[in-house]
Enzyme design. Structure first.
Site, PDB file in Angstrom:
ATOM      1  N   HIS A   1       1.515   4.357  -2.884  1.00  0.00           N
ATOM      2  CA  HIS A   1       1.542   5.809  -2.694  1.00  0.00           C
ATOM      3  C   HIS A   1       2.774   6.414  -3.359  1.00  0.00           C
ATOM      4  O   HIS A   1       2.689   7.471  -4.000  1.00  0.00           O
ATOM      5  CB  HIS A   1       1.561   6.150  -1.199  1.00  0.00           C
ATOM      6  CG  HIS A   1       0.213   6.163  -0.556  1.00  0.00           C
ATOM      7  ND1 HIS A   1      -0.857   6.860  -1.075  1.00  0.00           N
ATOM      8  CD2 HIS A   1      -0.234   5.589   0.595  1.00  0.00           C
ATOM      9  CE1 HIS A   1      -1.914   6.716  -0.272  1.00  0.00           C
ATOM     10  NE2 HIS A   1      -1.562   5.939   0.738  1.00  0.00           N
TER      11      HIS A   1
ATOM     12  N   HIS B   1       0.838  -1.204   0.000  1.00  0.00           N
ATOM     13  CA  HIS B   1       0.000   0.000   0.000  1.00  0.00           C
ATOM     14  C   HIS B   1       0.870   1.250   0.000  1.00  0.00           C
ATOM     15  O   HIS B   1       0.627   2.194  -0.764  1.00  0.00           O
ATOM     16  CB  HIS B   1      -0.912  -0.022   1.230  1.00  0.00           C
ATOM     17  CG  HIS B   1      -1.651   1.258   1.479  1.00  0.00           C
ATOM     18  ND1 HIS B   1      -2.964   1.462   1.111  1.00  0.00           N
ATOM     19  CD2 HIS B   1      -1.260   2.417   2.080  1.00  0.00           C
ATOM     20  CE1 HIS B   1      -3.343   2.671   1.462  1.00  0.00           C
ATOM     21  NE2 HIS B   1      -2.328   3.280   2.051  1.00  0.00           N
ATOM     22  N   GLU B   2       1.889   1.275   0.848  1.00  0.00           N
ATOM     23  CA  GLU B   2       2.758   2.447   0.916  1.00  0.00           C
ATOM     24  C   GLU B   2       3.571   2.605  -0.363  1.00  0.00           C
ATOM     25  O   GLU B   2       3.813   3.728  -0.826  1.00  0.00           O
ATOM     26  CB  GLU B   2       3.684   2.349   2.136  1.00  0.00           C
ATOM     27  CG  GLU B   2       2.953   2.302   3.477  1.00  0.00           C
ATOM     28  CD  GLU B   2       1.988   3.458   3.674  1.00  0.00           C
ATOM     29  OE1 GLU B   2       2.209   4.539   3.076  1.00  0.00           O
ATOM     30  OE2 GLU B   2       1.003   3.298   4.413  1.00  0.00           O
TER      31      GLU B   2
ATOM     32  N   GLU C   1      -6.308   7.213  -0.669  1.00  0.00           N
ATOM     33  CA  GLU C   1      -6.240   5.960   0.090  1.00  0.00           C
ATOM     34  C   GLU C   1      -6.926   4.822  -0.659  1.00  0.00           C
ATOM     35  O   GLU C   1      -6.423   3.696  -0.690  1.00  0.00           O
ATOM     36  CB  GLU C   1      -6.866   6.138   1.476  1.00  0.00           C
ATOM     37  CG  GLU C   1      -6.054   6.977   2.440  1.00  0.00           C
ATOM     38  CD  GLU C   1      -4.654   6.437   2.668  1.00  0.00           C
ATOM     39  OE1 GLU C   1      -4.483   5.202   2.769  1.00  0.00           O
ATOM     40  OE2 GLU C   1      -3.721   7.256   2.717  1.00  0.00           O
TER      41      GLU C   1
END
Length: 305
Positions: free
Chosen positions: A134, A130-131, A199
């Site tokens: 980003h 997930h990071e 998100e």
């Protein structure tokens, strides 16, 4: 659609800044406001990662101090087509994580010690992916810019109210008061909306990087439960960094509302469930526990720092 929405929100935030400057100082005030925005954004561009990591006491780790974590990040970064980011650990028991950096070549992933202790490998892989999403989507820079402009709006509004309004004599005390009170609120709402939009994108892209939505969905549920009962002291001291985290690190308020820094966790899990069904051709949702399907992540030995 999310990218269009994000662009519109960022444009609205920039327009709000210009409007505040114009309301408080006319054309000159708007120019000054935009100049402040440019200066603060330039500073944030070069220093945001260092400031965020320092604020949370993050310590850099490597192959010697945290071999399994670093190996996992390296494997996932390769899947995502990214250069290897720097890896940090925050000494807080609240399970959480964030990414920062002005571009993929100058990026960092920070996870908490509590996350490493609470979650299993698949869940940690989902969070890290997930990071990395980003970073790949350049959300780290976007969130820095939005946070900086939102802060500048608040500062400009308060400064204008305290030290007088427009020099052409057309300012009004009530207008100044309304601007000082409402402009920061509007800026915060737009900033949080940008964060919530990104998100959902990072959840989906992170699940694809990890090879499965199961780990991330399970991690979000565990982190949400733990975050409400474990105080993250640095986050409480630096609330402006809250949108950087994968789940809201601040106590209270995880609802999907205008003032929430994150989407409701239940909504995020539901979106991941939908993605799992799409990836499995309509197969039923299953709990986390197995390794991601592309089994190249390091899994030897007990999980450790």
């Amino acid at each position: 659609m999310n990218f269009v929405k994000t662009g519109m929100l960022l444009a609205a935030l920039t327009a709000l800044f210009g409007a505040v400057g114009y309301a408080l100082g006319g054309g000159t005030g708007m120019v000054v406001a935009l100049g402040i925005a440019a200066a603060t954004n330039l500073f944030a561009y070069w220093n945001s990662d260092r400031l965020a990591l320092s604020a949370h006491g993050a310590q850099e780790v490597d192959d010697r101090t945290a071999p399994e974590l670093v190996a996992m990040v390296r494997a996932l970064a390769a899947r995502a087509g990214l250069p290897m980011p720097r890896v940090y650990v925050m000494e807080t028991e609240q399970p959480n994580a964030f990414a920062t950096g002005r571009n993929p070549q100058n990026s960092a992933v920070a996870v908490s010690a509590g996350l490493l202790r609470l979650l299993d490998r698949e869940e940690i892989a989902g969070v890290v992916a997930h990071e990395l999403a980003h970073i790949r989507n350049r959300d780290t820079l976007l969130m820095t810019v939005s946070a900086t402009i939102a802060g500048a709006v608040s500062t400009a509004a308060q400064f204008g109210f305290l030290f007088g309004g427009r020099s052409d004599g057309r300012s009004h005390p009530l207008l100044g008061l309304a601007t000082a009170l409402l402009a920061p609120v509007a800026a915060a709402i737009i900033q949080f909306a940008i964060s919530r939009s990104r998100e959902y994108v990072a959840d989906r892209d992170g699940a694809l990087i990890a090879g499965s939505p199961h780990g991330l969905a399970s991690a979000l549920a565990s982190m949400e439960r733990a975050a409400t009962g474990i105080v993250n002291v640095p986050a409480e001291q630096h609330p402006a960094t809250a949108p950087l985290f994968i789940v809201n690190p601040l106590r209270g308020g995880a609802i999907d509302s205008l003032f929430s820094t994150h989407p409701a966790t239940a909504n995020r899990i539901a979106a991941l469930q939908q993605l799992a069904a799409e990836m499995a051709g309509g197969a039923a949702w299953r709990p986390a526990g197995a390794a991601p399907p592309h089994g190249s992540l390091p899994r030897s030995g007990p999980w450790s720092r």
